[in-house]
Design a protein around this motif. Structure first.
Motif, PDB file in Angstrom:
ATOM      1  N   LEU A 136       0.846  -1.190   0.000  1.00 33.59           N
ATOM      2  CA  LEU A 136       0.000   0.000   0.000  1.00 33.59           C
ATOM      3  C   LEU A 136       0.886   1.246   0.000  1.00 33.59           C
ATOM      4  CD1 LEU A 136      -2.872   1.250   0.321  1.00 33.59           C
ATOM      5  CD2 LEU A 136      -2.586   0.992   2.793  1.00 33.59           C
ATOM      6  N   VAL A 137       0.688   2.136  -0.987  1.00 35.43           N
ATOM      7  CA  VAL A 137       1.615   3.265  -1.131  1.00 35.43           C
ATOM      8  C   VAL A 137       0.942   4.635  -1.139  1.00 35.43           C
ATOM      9  CG1 VAL A 137       3.373   1.915  -2.336  1.00 35.43           C
ATOM     10  CG2 VAL A 137       1.566   3.048  -3.661  1.00 35.43           C
ATOM     11  N   SER A 138      -0.388   4.699  -1.238  1.00 34.11           N
ATOM     12  CA  SER A 138      -1.009   6.028  -1.321  1.00 34.11           C
ATOM     13  C   SER A 138      -2.444   5.983  -0.811  1.00 34.11           C
ATOM     14  CB  SER A 138      -1.001   6.551  -2.761  1.00 34.11           C
ATOM     15  OG  SER A 138      -1.856   5.779  -3.589  1.00 34.11           O
ATOM     16  N   ALA A 139      -2.902   7.149  -0.396  1.00 30.60           N
ATOM     17  CA  ALA A 139      -4.302   7.356  -0.041  1.00 30.60           C
ATOM     18  C   ALA A 139      -4.703   8.719  -0.575  1.00 30.60           C
ATOM     19  CB  ALA A 139      -4.510   7.283   1.473  1.00 30.60           C
ATOM     20  N   ASP A 140      -5.763   8.763  -1.356  1.00 26.69           N
ATOM     21  CA  ASP A 140      -6.213  10.001  -1.989  1.00 26.69           C
ATOM     22  C   ASP A 140      -7.656  10.286  -1.605  1.00 26.69           C
ATOM     23  OD1 ASP A 140      -3.779  10.180  -3.462  1.00 26.69           O
ATOM     24  OD2 ASP A 140      -4.595   8.793  -4.961  1.00 26.69           O
ATOM     25  N   GLU A 212     -21.230  15.103 -12.429  1.00 25.78           N
ATOM     26  CA  GLU A 212     -20.620  15.737 -11.259  1.00 25.78           C
ATOM     27  C   GLU A 212     -19.198  16.193 -11.582  1.00 25.78           C
ATOM     28  OE1 GLU A 212     -21.105  13.131  -7.889  1.00 25.78           O
ATOM     29  OE2 GLU A 212     -23.228  12.789  -8.326  1.00 25.78           O
ATOM     30  N   ASP A 213     -18.658  16.993 -10.703  1.00 27.96           N
ATOM     31  CA  ASP A 213     -17.329  17.582 -10.899  1.00 27.96           C
ATOM     32  C   ASP A 213     -16.394  17.031  -9.825  1.00 27.96           C
ATOM     33  OD1 ASP A 213     -15.408  19.185 -12.072  1.00 27.96           O
ATOM     34  OD2 ASP A 213     -15.980  20.993 -10.975  1.00 27.96           O
ATOM     35  N   ASP A 214     -15.362  16.274 -10.233  1.00 26.97           N
ATOM     36  CA  ASP A 214     -14.547  15.511  -9.284  1.00 26.97           C
ATOM     37  C   ASP A 214     -13.120  16.047  -9.167  1.00 26.97           C
ATOM     38  OD1 ASP A 214     -16.843  13.951  -9.295  1.00 26.97           O
ATOM     39  OD2 ASP A 214     -15.720  12.085  -9.076  1.00 26.97           O
ATOM     40  N   TYR A 215     -12.599  15.939  -7.936  1.00 27.64           N
ATOM     41  CA  TYR A 215     -11.257  16.422  -7.621  1.00 27.64           C
ATOM     42  C   TYR A 215     -10.539  15.351  -6.804  1.00 27.64           C
ATOM     43  CZ  TYR A 215     -13.040  20.986  -9.025  1.00 27.64           C
ATOM     44  OH  TYR A 215     -13.582  22.020  -9.743  1.00 27.64           O
ATOM     45  N   LEU A 216      -9.245  15.237  -7.023  1.00 26.84           N
ATOM     46  CA  LEU A 216      -8.423  14.260  -6.304  1.00 26.84           C
ATOM     47  C   LEU A 216      -7.328  14.983  -5.529  1.00 26.84           C
ATOM     48  CD1 LEU A 216      -7.271  10.831  -7.545  1.00 26.84           C
ATOM     49  CD2 LEU A 216      -5.533  12.385  -6.666  1.00 26.84           C
ATOM     50  N   PHE A 217      -7.204  14.643  -4.240  1.00 32.23           N
ATOM     51  CA  PHE A 217      -6.227  15.279  -3.360  1.00 32.23           C
ATOM     52  C   PHE A 217      -5.361  14.198  -2.708  1.00 32.23           C
ATOM     53  CE2 PHE A 217      -9.859  18.095  -3.608  1.00 32.23           C
ATOM     54  CZ  PHE A 217      -9.280  19.328  -3.834  1.00 32.23           C
ATOM     55  N   PRO A 218      -4.088  14.094  -3.081  1.00 26.05           N
ATOM     56  CA  PRO A 218      -3.201  13.106  -2.442  1.00 26.05           C
ATOM     57  C   PRO A 218      -3.004  13.446  -0.965  1.00 26.05           C
ATOM     58  CG  PRO A 218      -2.263  13.953  -4.496  1.00 26.05           C
ATOM     59  CD  PRO A 218      -3.401  14.846  -4.142  1.00 26.05           C
ATOM     60  N   LEU A 219      -3.178  12.471  -0.100  1.00 26.80           N
ATOM     61  CA  LEU A 219      -3.069  12.693   1.332  1.00 26.80           C
ATOM     62  C   LEU A 219      -1.671  12.363   1.835  1.00 26.80           C
ATOM     63  CD1 LEU A 219      -6.465  11.226   2.575  1.00 26.80           C
ATOM     64  CD2 LEU A 219      -5.908  13.592   1.979  1.00 26.80           C
ATOM     65  N   TRP A 300      -3.859  23.051  -5.542  1.00 27.23           N
ATOM     66  CA  TRP A 300      -4.204  21.635  -5.446  1.00 27.23           C
ATOM     67  C   TRP A 300      -5.534  21.372  -6.143  1.00 27.23           C
ATOM     68  CZ3 TRP A 300      -1.111  17.833  -4.642  1.00 27.23           C
ATOM     69  CH2 TRP A 300      -0.011  17.954  -3.784  1.00 27.23           C
ATOM     70  N   ARG A 301      -6.484  22.288  -5.986  1.00 28.37           N
ATOM     71  CA  ARG A 301      -7.766  22.129  -6.677  1.00 28.37           C
ATOM     72  C   ARG A 301      -7.586  22.151  -8.192  1.00 28.37           C
ATOM     73  NH1 ARG A 301     -12.405  22.650  -3.609  1.00 28.37           N
ATOM     74  NH2 ARG A 301     -12.187  23.626  -1.560  1.00 28.37           N
ATOM     75  N   ARG A 302      -6.796  23.086  -8.662  1.00 27.82           N
ATOM     76  CA  ARG A 302      -6.607  23.209 -10.110  1.00 27.82           C
ATOM     77  C   ARG A 302      -5.960  21.953 -10.684  1.00 27.82           C
ATOM     78  NH1 ARG A 302      -2.958  24.452 -13.939  1.00 27.82           N
ATOM     79  NH2 ARG A 302      -1.244  24.568 -12.430  1.00 27.82           N
ATOM     80  N   LEU A 303      -4.887  21.504 -10.041  1.00 25.67           N
ATOM     81  CA  LEU A 303      -4.190  20.328 -10.546  1.00 25.67           C
ATOM     82  C   LEU A 303      -5.001  19.048 -10.313  1.00 25.67           C
ATOM     83  CD1 LEU A 303      -0.561  21.140  -9.333  1.00 25.67           C
ATOM     84  CD2 LEU A 303      -1.472  21.336 -11.658  1.00 25.67           C
ATOM     85  N   GLY A 304      -5.783  19.023  -9.246  1.00 25.17           N
ATOM     86  CA  GLY A 304      -6.498  17.812  -8.880  1.00 25.17           C
ATOM     87  C   GLY A 304      -7.861  17.658  -9.517  1.00 25.17           C
ATOM     88  N   VAL A 327      -1.060  15.474 -11.386  1.00 22.18           N
ATOM     89  CA  VAL A 327      -1.306  15.614  -9.950  1.00 22.18           C
ATOM     90  C   VAL A 327      -0.066  15.165  -9.196  1.00 22.18           C
ATOM     91  CG1 VAL A 327      -2.788  14.989  -8.018  1.00 22.18           C
ATOM     92  CG2 VAL A 327      -3.747  15.115 -10.331  1.00 22.18           C
ATOM     93  N   PRO A 328       0.617  16.068  -8.488  1.00 18.70           N
ATOM     94  CA  PRO A 328       1.829  15.664  -7.753  1.00 18.70           C
ATOM     95  C   PRO A 328       1.494  14.641  -6.676  1.00 18.70           C
ATOM     96  CG  PRO A 328       1.646  18.075  -7.893  1.00 18.70           C
ATOM     97  CD  PRO A 328       0.336  17.504  -8.329  1.00 18.70           C
ATOM     98  N   PRO A 329       2.276  13.579  -6.550  1.00 26.08           N
ATOM     99  CA  PRO A 329       2.028  12.604  -5.480  1.00 26.08           C
ATOM    100  C   PRO A 329       2.323  13.214  -4.119  1.00 26.08           C
ATOM    101  CG  PRO A 329       4.086  12.112  -6.588  1.00 26.08           C
ATOM    102  CD  PRO A 329       3.444  13.215  -7.376  1.00 26.08           C
TER     103      PRO A 329
END
Length: 353
Positions: A136-140, A212-219, A300-304, A327-329
């Protein structure tokens, strides 16, 4: 005199509020077809209106007492309404997720992997998948905006070093033909369901089918925290299999449930209005160290923003890779939850259609 007036006003307010609550409760839960529920709610409203007139117009001492008795009878019926797992469910929530955890090895049963063409046109697939938490390497955090800038549905996507992702989403469990209702969520209209799904399914249905309008945010969180949060989702799913629960718009929704899971990892996680107004969740994430501060939230919103990339993806694309282009990790932290480092502030999720 003033005390008597205040007491009268309080009694009148109690009558009004309880009367309104009772009418709505009957309109959503009275057994029978919708016309019968409407009639029941109307009769309840007339009775309570008569009690208000008797109390304020005639100063009848028995009016508040009668209201309390009626409300007591309604509450006695209300507590008999229990959540169930055996209704005729909509196809996309027809099966309950369950899982087995043996060390780092996880088996998830009923992972959803639909191919969506329209809300009523899809290929339904429920799969058993295996995961190795050592990889397991990421959570978004994935936010899907469907109403306004303040309201979004929030999901958590876990990524593995082989490129696979699985998304957990706490949602309402609709019966066939039933539609989401925020008001109904106060009146035991829906059970809770925890969905685990492929990203191509659960993200793409929102962007490409529902508009819908979706966004991804690396945690940004320690690997052990990611593992613990993943396992807590599996535990929550297993509990819902044996003990179904009602969704509640405020007290028992995906916000409160995921918040409780996250508190098991970091008991310092603060309550905040942004856990309910999850459209503003990215600001909460940054304030609590889960979103990297190397860029402002707006960047982050713009890139995500993954909506356009999801809509233009093709069937033979690696969907997870496509939506993450640009999207930067996250920079992961190795701090433990007890170290005092605030990099572990997992997010909570909101109202789920």
């Amino acid at each position: 005199m003033i005390a008597r007036s205040l007491l009268g006003a309080a009694a009148g307010l109690l009558l009004f509020v309880s009367g309104a609550w009772g009418a709505l409760a009957l309109s959503y839960q009275l057994p029978g077809p919708p016309p019968l529920r409407v009639v029941g709610a109307a009769l309840w409203s007339v009775a309570y209106l008569a009690l208000l007139i008797a109390f304020f117009g005639w100063r009848a001492w028995w009016a508040p007492l009668s209201g309390v008795i009626l409300l007591g009878l309604l509450m006695a019926w209300w507590v008999t309404i229990q959540p169930r797992n055996d209704r005729v469910w909509a196809d996309d929530v027809a099966h309950l997720l369950s899982g087995e955890v043996q060390g780092d090895h996880v088996i998830l049963h009923n992972v959803r992997n639909f191919t969506w063409r329209a809300e009523d046109d899809y290929d339904a697939r429920w799969e058993t998948r295996e995961y190795d938490l050592a990889h397991l390497v990421s959570a978004d955090a994935v936010l899907s905006y469907w109403s306004s800038e303040a309201i979004a549905h929030a999901m958590l996507s876990f990524g593995f070093d082989d490129g696979r992702h699985v998304v957990f989403s706490m949602e309402i469990r609709r019966e066939k033909g039933e539609a989401f209702s925020e008001v109904g969520g106060f009146f035991k209209q829906f059970e809770l369901v925890l969905i685990a799904a492929d990203e191509r399914d659960i993200i793409r249905v929102r962007t490409n089918v529902r508009g819908e309008d979706d966004y991804l945010f690396p945690l940004r969180m320690p690997r052990e925290a990611m593992r613990s949060l993943f396992v807590s989702y599996v535990s929550a799913a297993n509990r819902l299999v044996v003990a179904p629960r009602f969704y509640n718009t405020v007290t028992s929704n995906c916000t409160t449930i995921v918040y409780r899971m996250a508190r098991r990892i970091d008991d310092g996680l603060p309550m905040d209005i942004r856990l309910l107004l999850t459209g503003y969740l990215p600001e909460y994430l940054m304030d609590n160290g889960a979103l990297d501060k190397r860029m402002p939230v707006d960047e982050w919103r713009r890139l995500g923003r993954i909506t356009d990339r999801a809509r233009t993806s093709h069937a033979d694309d690696d969907f997870s890779a496509v939506i993450r282009q640009g999207v930067p990790p996250a920079v992961l932290s190795d701090a433990s939850p007890s170290s005092g480092d605030s990099t572990l502030k997992p997010f909570a999720a909101n109202a789920d259609r």
